[in-house]
Motif scaffolding. Structure first.
Motif, PDB file in Angstrom:
ATOM      1  N   HIS A  43       7.098  13.551 -16.858  1.00 39.88           N
ATOM      2  CA  HIS A  43       6.365  12.422 -16.278  1.00 39.88           C
ATOM      3  C   HIS A  43       7.265  11.510 -15.458  1.00 39.88           C
ATOM      4  CE1 HIS A  43       2.294  12.638 -17.515  1.00 39.88           C
ATOM      5  NE2 HIS A  43       2.584  12.810 -18.791  1.00 39.88           N
TER       6      HIS A  43
ATOM      7  N   ALA B 262       3.817  -5.682  -8.904  1.00 41.78           N
ATOM      8  CA  ALA B 262       4.295  -5.615 -10.289  1.00 41.78           C
ATOM      9  C   ALA B 262       4.764  -6.990 -10.768  1.00 41.78           C
ATOM     10  CB  ALA B 262       5.404  -4.569 -10.441  1.00 41.78           C
TER      11      ALA B 262
ATOM     12  N   PRO C 166      -5.279   2.887 -10.348  1.00 45.60           N
ATOM     13  CA  PRO C 166      -5.058   3.977 -11.307  1.00 45.60           C
ATOM     14  C   PRO C 166      -4.349   3.567 -12.608  1.00 45.60           C
ATOM     15  CG  PRO C 166      -4.490   4.693  -9.089  1.00 45.60           C
ATOM     16  CD  PRO C 166      -4.855   3.246  -8.984  1.00 45.60           C
ATOM     17  N   TYR C 167      -3.388   2.654 -12.523  1.00 40.92           N
ATOM     18  CA  TYR C 167      -2.717   2.227 -13.761  1.00 40.92           C
ATOM     19  C   TYR C 167      -3.646   1.370 -14.617  1.00 40.92           C
ATOM     20  CZ  TYR C 167       1.546   4.055 -11.745  1.00 40.92           C
ATOM     21  OH  TYR C 167       2.483   4.889 -11.215  1.00 40.92           O
TER      22      TYR C 167
ATOM     23  N   TYR D 222       0.848  -1.200   0.000  1.00 43.54           N
ATOM     24  CA  TYR D 222       0.000   0.000   0.000  1.00 43.54           C
ATOM     25  C   TYR D 222       0.882   1.248   0.000  1.00 43.54           C
ATOM     26  CZ  TYR D 222      -3.716  -3.279   0.811  1.00 43.54           C
ATOM     27  OH  TYR D 222      -4.579  -4.344   0.669  1.00 43.54           O
TER      28      TYR D 222
ATOM     29  N   ILE E 119      -1.887  -0.885  -7.162  1.00 44.95           N
ATOM     30  CA  ILE E 119      -1.411   0.057  -6.148  1.00 44.95           C
ATOM     31  C   ILE E 119      -1.759  -0.370  -4.721  1.00 44.95           C
ATOM     32  CG2 ILE E 119      -1.297   2.073  -7.673  1.00 44.95           C
ATOM     33  CD1 ILE E 119      -3.997   2.325  -5.347  1.00 44.95           C
ATOM     34  N   ASP E 120      -2.212  -1.620  -4.543  1.00 47.02           N
ATOM     35  CA  ASP E 120      -2.389  -2.088  -3.158  1.00 47.02           C
ATOM     36  C   ASP E 120      -1.202  -2.946  -2.720  1.00 47.02           C
ATOM     37  OD1 ASP E 120      -3.205  -4.001  -4.955  1.00 47.02           O
ATOM     38  OD2 ASP E 120      -5.074  -4.483  -3.941  1.00 47.02           O
ATOM     39  N   HIS E 121      -1.041  -4.107  -3.385  1.00 49.43           N
ATOM     40  CA  HIS E 121       0.072  -4.958  -2.964  1.00 49.43           C
ATOM     41  C   HIS E 121       1.384  -4.583  -3.644  1.00 49.43           C
ATOM     42  CE1 HIS E 121      -1.750  -8.054  -0.281  1.00 49.43           C
ATOM     43  NE2 HIS E 121      -2.777  -7.311  -0.634  1.00 49.43           N
ATOM     44  N   ASP E 122       1.323  -3.704  -4.623  1.00 46.38           N
ATOM     45  CA  ASP E 122       2.547  -3.163  -5.237  1.00 46.38           C
ATOM     46  C   ASP E 122       3.520  -4.234  -5.719  1.00 46.38           C
ATOM     47  OD1 ASP E 122       1.696  -0.577  -4.778  1.00 46.38           O
ATOM     48  OD2 ASP E 122       2.784  -0.363  -2.893  1.00 46.38           O
TER      49      ASP E 122
ATOM     50  N   LYS F 203       0.897  -1.177 -14.732  1.00 45.66           N
ATOM     51  CA  LYS F 203       2.293  -1.555 -14.462  1.00 45.66           C
ATOM     52  C   LYS F 203       2.427  -2.123 -13.054  1.00 45.66           C
ATOM     53  CE  LYS F 203       4.601   2.400 -12.397  1.00 45.66           C
ATOM     54  NZ  LYS F 203       5.653   3.389 -12.401  1.00 45.66           N
TER      55      LYS F 203
ATOM     56  N   ARG G 189       2.052   5.942 -16.560  1.00 45.12           N
ATOM     57  CA  ARG G 189       1.468   7.271 -16.665  1.00 45.12           C
ATOM     58  C   ARG G 189       1.987   7.976 -17.907  1.00 45.12           C
ATOM     59  NH1 ARG G 189      -0.868  11.086 -13.640  1.00 45.12           N
ATOM     60  NH2 ARG G 189       0.802  12.612 -13.635  1.00 45.12           N
ATOM     61  N   GLY G 190       1.126   8.721 -18.577  1.00 44.31           N
ATOM     62  CA  GLY G 190       1.512   9.373 -19.819  1.00 44.31           C
ATOM     63  C   GLY G 190       0.940   8.648 -21.030  1.00 44.31           C
TER      64      GLY G 190
ATOM     65  N   PRO H 283      -8.093  -0.209  -2.999  1.00 44.64           N
ATOM     66  CA  PRO H 283      -8.504   0.950  -2.205  1.00 44.64           C
ATOM     67  C   PRO H 283      -8.057   2.242  -2.895  1.00 44.64           C
ATOM     68  CG  PRO H 283      -7.407  -0.675  -0.825  1.00 44.64           C
ATOM     69  CD  PRO H 283      -7.202  -1.098  -2.247  1.00 44.64           C
ATOM     70  N   ASP H 284      -8.855   3.276  -2.782  1.00 44.62           N
ATOM     71  CA  ASP H 284      -8.513   4.590  -3.294  1.00 44.62           C
ATOM     72  C   ASP H 284      -7.179   5.046  -2.689  1.00 44.62           C
ATOM     73  OD1 ASP H 284      -8.904   6.967  -4.614  1.00 44.62           O
ATOM     74  OD2 ASP H 284      -9.971   7.893  -2.950  1.00 44.62           O
ATOM     75  N   THR H 285      -6.400   5.806  -3.472  1.00 49.46           N
ATOM     76  CA  THR H 285      -5.071   6.213  -2.974  1.00 49.46           C
ATOM     77  C   THR H 285      -5.150   7.112  -1.745  1.00 49.46           C
ATOM     78  OG1 THR H 285      -5.007   8.078  -4.500  1.00 49.46           O
ATOM     79  CG2 THR H 285      -3.946   6.054  -5.234  1.00 49.46           C
ATOM     80  N   ASP H 286      -6.308   7.742  -1.505  1.00 48.53           N
ATOM     81  CA  ASP H 286      -6.473   8.598  -0.322  1.00 48.53           C
ATOM     82  C   ASP H 286      -6.639   7.805   0.977  1.00 48.53           C
ATOM     83  OD1 ASP H 286      -6.290  11.291  -0.877  1.00 48.53           O
ATOM     84  OD2 ASP H 286      -8.247  11.325  -1.877  1.00 48.53           O
TER      85      ASP H 286
END
Ligand SMILES: Cc1cc2nc3c(=O)[nH]c(=O)nc-3n(C[C@H](O)[C@H](O)[C@H](O)COP(=O)(O)OP(=O)(O)OC[C@H]3O[C@@H](n4cnc5c(N)ncnc54)[C@H](O)[C@@H]3O)c2cc1C
Ligand SMILES: Cc1cc2nc3c(=O)[nH]c(=O)nc-3n(C[C@H](O)[C@H](O)[C@H](O)COP(=O)(O)OP(=O)(O)OC[C@H]3O[C@@H](n4cnc5c(N)ncnc54)[C@H](O)[C@@H]3O)c2cc1C
Lengths: 318, 258
Positions: free
Chosen positions: A243, B125, B35-36, A133, B120-123, B117, B179-180, B11-14
């Protein structure tokens, strides 16, 4: 054979710092386990010197790997893993580490602990500690079946001094052809360390107000410090920075010894990318900015005044 | 041509993460498309529009993921979703999940599959490259441009050190979004309504030719904790010259980083 196999990356004829970090740690782990340390080298480079960092044996797949090939790198690592038959593989969490290791693990049918920031021996096996996280949580990661593979975030361990020892190099045959071809390669305009490996970073935020002032304030301070430039997402979205300079949950995760944040508020998504930095300096004119809760040193002030003076003071140190 | 996209609901990044046992407290979390993966969805839709191809999404997640998929994946233009919700698939590691996704993708005969890529939770990749390896397809990580023509792709990827490479290769292939790559669209109201009728297929592991044994995890994660708080820092304010001199002294003498 058994033991710990360390994937050693190299660039333009010399080994990357991560090779020293990981070999140094592997020697320590191997001592606790009573086992051996070997090195895996993919591509042409003189590799016997890795003995100076404690490798007892080097396994090398020869060939030109200067343009990254996922298929060939995964095949080469698999050939080396087959020859060395290690219990544990350690590798840097680099582009190649992230792209080729999952493929290797899929071939081995084992498991991978990603982006560990610490490794230890517990109950006779290697255990990783890793952020999840975006660093909001940490957990121990263990591989319970087959070869245990761990990727490690750069700057997690000290780089030992390189001794004069030499290790025998065994060439491992691997002929794999990648159907993917690199048709164009653009090197970075800026010749500094990659953010993920940088030891020093200077980042700028939305408060820089334009690309011109980002270039005039953030980049010179970074240059004086020999630091890599980073940015908040707000600065990237506004076009002040590139970026690939974004630090944070949806940018790069960085782990430098010194992180300087200029006019960055400290949003949870930004903190996620840099909270493991050893020393954090925050410059912000708002004394209640959240970044100050995470800063080792917080300077309440106008970055347009502080940054140039800081650059001048650092330059005076020589 | 058929296009696939792997979508993880995270989960949302916030979100402020609270630990509960060996995992997180799911209470009060707002769930979103990673997000990715939102970039991957957009690229899949754009590519589908360009080639007149059907776009199918793949998710491993519980039943609650279906609502997020309808609003954020089916509404903006994906034709249908495949969701695997069997307990064994929800409780396994990256390789186990990759086996599930590879089997689901294999049933659809996709020409290209977009992924994020990183989740964004368990990261980790890990999943996309493992899927590629299992299917025997090329994998291109961190893609910022993509095009396809005559059974081949052309993509731009960001490798380490700011190096950018343009690569070409045969389809089918896996691409992971950086991103991009694009700017994800928002669905319009009529699309949100239409999405309610789009099909969501929920195959069992047996339907995919798998079993709980085949996808059993090899990775355990224990001793969860929040990061140790950083020691309280020192705040410097006042005359700029004095503050800067003091900062440099502290960086040299106390922190020893200069
Ligand atoms: C899904 C998602 C993902 C995200 N991912 C990321 C990410 O990866 N990385 C990231 O950074 N953000 C990310 N964000 C955005 C994040 O929430 C914040 O919006 C962003 O980090 C704010 O950037 P900032 O600190 O530059 O700007 P602001 O929050 O606007 O802060 C500017 C700061 O500068 C200070 N300031 C202004 N003028 C001066 C001056 N002259 N001198 C000194 N200080 C000054 C102000 O006091 C303020 O604290 C993400 C958001 C979402 C929703
Ligand atoms: C209840 C529970 C139990 C778990 N048990 C274990 C365990 O025993 N061992 C363990 O290692 N991990 C376990 N996990 C974590 C889980 O295995 C990871 O989520 C998984 O390994 C993928 O990692 P990642 O999300 O970081 O994906 P990444 O590899 O970072 O994902 C990259 C991309 O792959 C695709 N992708 C990834 N996951 C999915 C998905 N679910 N659906 C669709 N596309 C996807 C997406 O395009 C994503 O952007 C558990 C998780 C839960 C919630």
């Amino acid at each position: 054979m058994s033991g710990i196999l360390v994937v050693c990356e190299h660039e333009q004829g010399s080994f990357k710092k991560t090779a020293g970090e990981l070999l140094g740690k592997a020697v320590e782990l191997a001592r606790a386990l009573g086992t051996t340390v070997s090195a895996a080298v993919v591509g042409d480079v003189a590799a016997d010197a890795l003995g100076g960092w404690g490798a007892q044996q080097v396994y090398q797949v020869a060939g030109d790997f200067s343009s990254y090939s996922g298929t060939r790198t995964a095949a080469a690592l698999h050939a080396i893993a087959t020859a060395a038959a290690p219990d544990v593989i350690l590798a840097p969490a680099s582009y190649a580490g992230k792209d080729a290791l999952p493929r290797l693990v899929a071939r081995l049918g084992s498991g991978l602990g990603t982006e560990c920031t610490d490794l230890r021996v517990d109950g006779g096996v290697v255990v990783g500690r890793r952020p999840l996280y975006a660093g909001k949580a940490f957990a121990d990661v263990r591989v319970t079946r087959g070869v245990a593979v761990f990727s490690v975030r750069a700057n997690s361990f000290p780089v030992p001094a390189m001794g004069t020892g030499r290790a025998p190099v065994q060439t491992v045959a691997c002929t794999s052809v990648d159907p993917v071809v690199v048709v164009e390669r653009k090197a970075a305009e800026h010749k500094t360390a990659d953010l993920t490996e940088a030891e020093r970073i200077v980042s700028g935020g939305r408060s820089l107000k334009s690309a011109e002032s980002f270039d005039a304030v953030v980049r010179p301070l970074a240059a004086t410090l020999g630091a890599t430039v980073g940015a908040s997402r707000a600065a990237v979205d506004a076009g002040y920075a590139h970026h690939d300079e974004q630090v944070g949950q949806t940018g790069k995760t960085v782990n430098p010894t010194l992180y300087i944040a200029l006019g960055i508020s400290g949003a949870i998504q930004h903190l996620a990318g840099m909270r493991t930095s050893r020393v954090i300096v925050a410059v912000n004119k708002d004394a209640s900015a959240p970044i100050f809760e995470h800063a080792t040193y917080g300077v309440v002030g106008d970055l347009f005044e502080v940054a140039p003076k800081l650059a001048a003071a650092v330059a005076r140190l020589g | 041509m058929k296009i696939g996209v792997c979508v993880k609901i995270t989960p949302d990044t916030d979100t402020r993460i609270k630990i509960q046992g060996d995992g997180i407290d799911a209470n009060g979390i707002k769930w979103v498309v990673s997000p990715y993966d939102a970039l991957a969805v957009e690229e899949a839709i754009v590519t589908g529009e360009k080639h007149g191809a059907e776009v199918v999404s793949f998710t491993i997640g519980d039943e609650s993921t279906q609502a997020v998929l309808r609003g954020n994946v089916l509404a903006p233009g994906v034709a249908r979703s495949v969701v695997v919700s069997e307990a064994a698939a929800l409780k396994t590691d990256s390789l186990g999940r990759a086996r599930v996704l590879a089997a689901a993708i294999g049933r659809e005969a996709c020409d290209v599959v977009f992924c994020g890529k990183v989740g964004i939770d368990h990261d980790n990749a890990q999943v996309p490259a493992m899927v590629g390896e299992l299917l025997g397809w090329p994998v291109i990580s961190r893609v910022t441009t993509f095009s396809a023509e005559g059974g081949r792709f052309r993509a731009t990827r960001n490798v380490d050190g700011g190096v950018v490479e343009v690569v070409e290769g045969p389809l089918p292939a896996i691409m992971t979004a950086e991103r991009g790559l694009n700017t994800p669209r928002y669905a319009k109201l009529p699309q949100l309504t239409a999405a309610k009728k789009k099909p969501i297929d929920t195959p069992s592991l047996a339907d995919l030719g798998l079993s709980a044994d085949v996808i059993a995890p090899a990775v355990t994660m224990t001793a969860w904790d929040t990061p140790p708080p950083r020691p309280k820092g020192r705040i410097l304010q006042g005359d700029v010259d004095t503050v800067v001199d003091e900062l440099v002294r502290l960086l040299r003498e106390e922190a020893k980083v200069l």
